[in-house]
Design an enzyme around this catalytic site. Structure first.
Site, short mmCIF file in Angstrom:
data_model
loop_
_atom_site.label_atom_id
_atom_site.label_comp_id
_atom_site.label_asym_id
_atom_site.label_seq_id
_atom_site.Cartn_x
_atom_site.Cartn_y
_atom_site.Cartn_z
N TYR A 40 37.69 49.06 31.66
CA TYR A 40 37.36 47.76 32.24
C TYR A 40 35.85 47.56 32.13
O TYR A 40 35.08 48.43 32.54
CB TYR A 40 37.77 47.67 33.72
CG TYR A 40 37.36 46.36 34.33
CD1 TYR A 40 38.10 45.20 34.09
CD2 TYR A 40 36.20 46.24 35.08
CE1 TYR A 40 37.69 43.97 34.59
CE2 TYR A 40 35.79 45.01 35.60
CZ TYR A 40 36.54 43.88 35.35
OH TYR A 40 36.14 42.67 35.84
N ASP A 63 29.01 52.30 30.43
CA ASP A 63 29.09 51.25 31.45
C ASP A 63 29.21 51.95 32.80
O ASP A 63 30.29 52.38 33.21
CB ASP A 63 30.31 50.37 31.16
CG ASP A 63 30.51 49.30 32.22
OD1 ASP A 63 29.81 49.33 33.25
OD2 ASP A 63 31.40 48.44 32.02
N LYS A 99 26.63 46.40 40.31
CA LYS A 99 27.21 46.72 41.62
C LYS A 99 26.23 47.39 42.60
O LYS A 99 25.53 46.70 43.31
CB LYS A 99 28.48 47.54 41.43
CG LYS A 99 29.59 46.70 40.80
CD LYS A 99 30.97 47.32 40.94
CE LYS A 99 32.05 46.34 40.54
NZ LYS A 99 32.59 46.53 39.19
N TYR A 140 40.87 36.18 40.71
CA TYR A 140 42.19 36.57 40.20
C TYR A 140 43.32 35.90 40.98
O TYR A 140 44.34 36.51 41.25
CB TYR A 140 42.35 38.10 40.25
CG TYR A 140 41.20 38.84 39.61
CD1 TYR A 140 41.02 38.77 38.23
CD2 TYR A 140 40.30 39.57 40.37
CE1 TYR A 140 39.95 39.42 37.63
CE2 TYR A 140 39.23 40.22 39.77
CZ TYR A 140 39.07 40.15 38.41
OH TYR A 140 38.02 40.80 37.81
C1 LIG Z 1 32.78 45.53 38.06
C2 LIG Z 1 32.55 46.06 36.71
C3 LIG Z 1 31.98 45.25 35.70
C4 LIG Z 1 31.68 43.79 35.90
O1 LIG Z 1 30.68 43.54 36.82
P1 LIG Z 1 30.53 42.06 37.41
O2 LIG Z 1 29.27 42.14 38.22
O3 LIG Z 1 31.75 41.79 38.21
O4 LIG Z 1 30.41 41.13 36.25
C5 LIG Z 1 31.71 45.83 34.47
N1 LIG Z 1 32.00 47.12 34.24
C6 LIG Z 1 32.54 47.92 35.18
C7 LIG Z 1 32.80 49.35 34.86
C8 LIG Z 1 32.85 47.41 36.44
O5 LIG Z 1 33.43 48.19 37.36
#
Ligand SMILES: *Cc1c(COP(=O)(O)O)cnc(C)c1O
Length: 432
Positions: free
Chosen positions: A147, A247, A276, A19
């Protein structure tokens, strides 16, 4: 070895950072080591990682259990294509993961980042609907303020206001309901769900699935919403034959105090994205999980194959690290730690509410958020980072911490002190 000056000069010349602008780049810190809650810089400074290095290093940096698993697997083999081959780390990790995930999720598709796990989830939902006889259900529904990652498909599901204008036609178009507004611990307001219900009712024949971040809208909002929203959404999705996609890339693996945020609502999604914390933040891995019904329906459709295959799918070193990280959740009482962090952040951040530039203070699990207006400049934050040794990086209107679960009470206190310094703009005493 390169000295720091040379390193920084070459970094500035060649490398883009997240970013960031290549011309007006903010300073970066050369790292030589990381252990536990600390990141060690080339000049010997140690920074307390109050962000778990973007929310993933849940057990702390460089856990010997994880690095040892990486070394052992590295000595055997480091990569093999997952088409036509399989191996123990991939299978063992799936087994360990499925033991922890919400009921009903029993099939695993590995990928290498959270964004890609979202891409896979969307493809699964659309392919499922086509195979189930609903070829017009090709779009997704979601809520504003979300997000889901930075690849074009995942990005198109994030808050539309967060997408720069030039991309408006590049990102696909989906259906957006308003943001969930009932706070996590407030009385449930049934009107909160009504717009989503209307949206699903009006467009049920076009919608393959609803995707959202359960409980915690992170990357674009830093807001905890009411579990009842998810229960209502589960019921509505079932009524309309629409798949529910969670997600949990940020919320999974204990961050909010439950292993998965879905547990707050006592429901299971049809498709789950994890990333993550999956590997304790040591190396990159993500996965998309689904139910036997979704997987079997896709397999009975035309084509029966799922059209996705990352080059480094199920990388054995990464999967071995994932096994070690999941084992760590059994090796210490992470939940007790997260609850202790939650209690301490709640108590110590409470009075910041009274500061004139603070709009809200929110804590859930090992996440503490102070919403501010105005937000301090990057220069002001860097000065506090230097002075306090606490690594913070506010964005949007949010000053926040998501510390590793092994962060001690003293360290949490240090983080709160750094918050105070930032809020009072470097002044020595805070009047609230
Ligand atoms: C960080 C994040 C992503 C993206 O993960 P990356 O490994 O950076 O591609 C997708 N969804 C959520 C909710 C996130 O916090």
């Amino acid at each position: 070895m390169m000295d720091s000056a040379e390193l920084l000069e070459k970094d500035r010349k060649y490398l883009w950072h997240p970013y960031a602008s290549m011309k007006a780049a903010l300073p970066v810190n050369p790292v030589v080591g990381a252990c536990g809650t600390r990141i060690r810089l080339a000049d010997g400074t140690e920074l307390l990682d109050a962000l778990s290095s973007w929310w993933c290093v849940c057990h702390g940096h460089n856990r010997s259990e994880i690095t040892q698993a990486i070394q052992e697997q590295t000595a055997r083999f480091t990569q093999v294509m997952f088409a036509g081959f399989t191996h123990e780390p991939a299978v063992r990790l799936a087994e360990k993961l499925l033991r922890r995930t919400p009921a009903g999720l029993e099939r695993v598709f590995y990928s290498d980042s959270g964004s890609v796990s979202v891409e896979c989830a969307v493809k699964m939902a659309v392919q499922y609907q086509a195979a189930a006889g609903h070829p017009h259900r090709t779009r997704m529904a979601t809520v504003r303020g979300g997000y889901h990652g930075d690849t074009a498909g995942a990005w198109s599901l994030g808050d539309p206001d967060a997408v720069p204008h030039a991309f408006r036609d590049v990102t696909l178009r989906h259906f957006f309901a308003p943001r969930p507004e009932t706070p996590f611990d407030a009385d449930w307001n049934p009107a909160d769900f009504a717009p989503m219900e209307t949206l699903l009712e009006q467009h049920e024949h076009e919608i393959a699935g609803v995707i959202l971040e359960p409980i915690f809208q992170g990357g674009n909002r830093m807001f905890f919403y009411h579990p009842e929203y998810l229960k209502k959404l589960r019921e509505a999705c079932d009524r309309y034959g629409i798949l529910l996609l969670f997600d949990e890339v940020a919320t999974g693996f204990g961050r909010l105090g439950k292993f998965f945020a879905a547990e707050f609502a006592g429901i299971s999604p049809d498709i789950l994205c994890v990333g993550k914390g999956l590997v304790g933040g040591s190396v990159g891995l993500a996965a998309t999980l689904t139910t036997p019904i979704v997987a079997d329906t896709i397999a009975d459709g035309t084509p029966p194959q799922f059209p996705h295959g990352p080059t480094f799918m199920a990388n054995p070193v990464v999967c071995a690290a994932g096994c070690a990280s999941l084992d760590l959740f059994d090796a210490y009482d992470w939940q007790k730690n997260v609850h202790a962090i939650e209690k301490q952040l709640t108590e110590e951040l409470a009075d910041l509410r009274n500061a004139p530039q603070v709009r809200d203070v929110r804590v859930l699990g090992a996440v503490g958020v102070v919403e501010m207006e105005p937000i301090p400049t990057p220069g002001e934050v860097q000065q506090v980072v230097r002075e306090t040794g606490v690594w913070l990086r506010p964005f949007g209107n949010w000053l926040y911490t998501m510390p590793p679960f092994v962060t001690t009470p003293d360290e949490i206190h240090q983080i709160v002190r750094a918050f105070r310094r930032i809020i009072m703009n470097g002044k020595k005493t805070l009047r609230v």
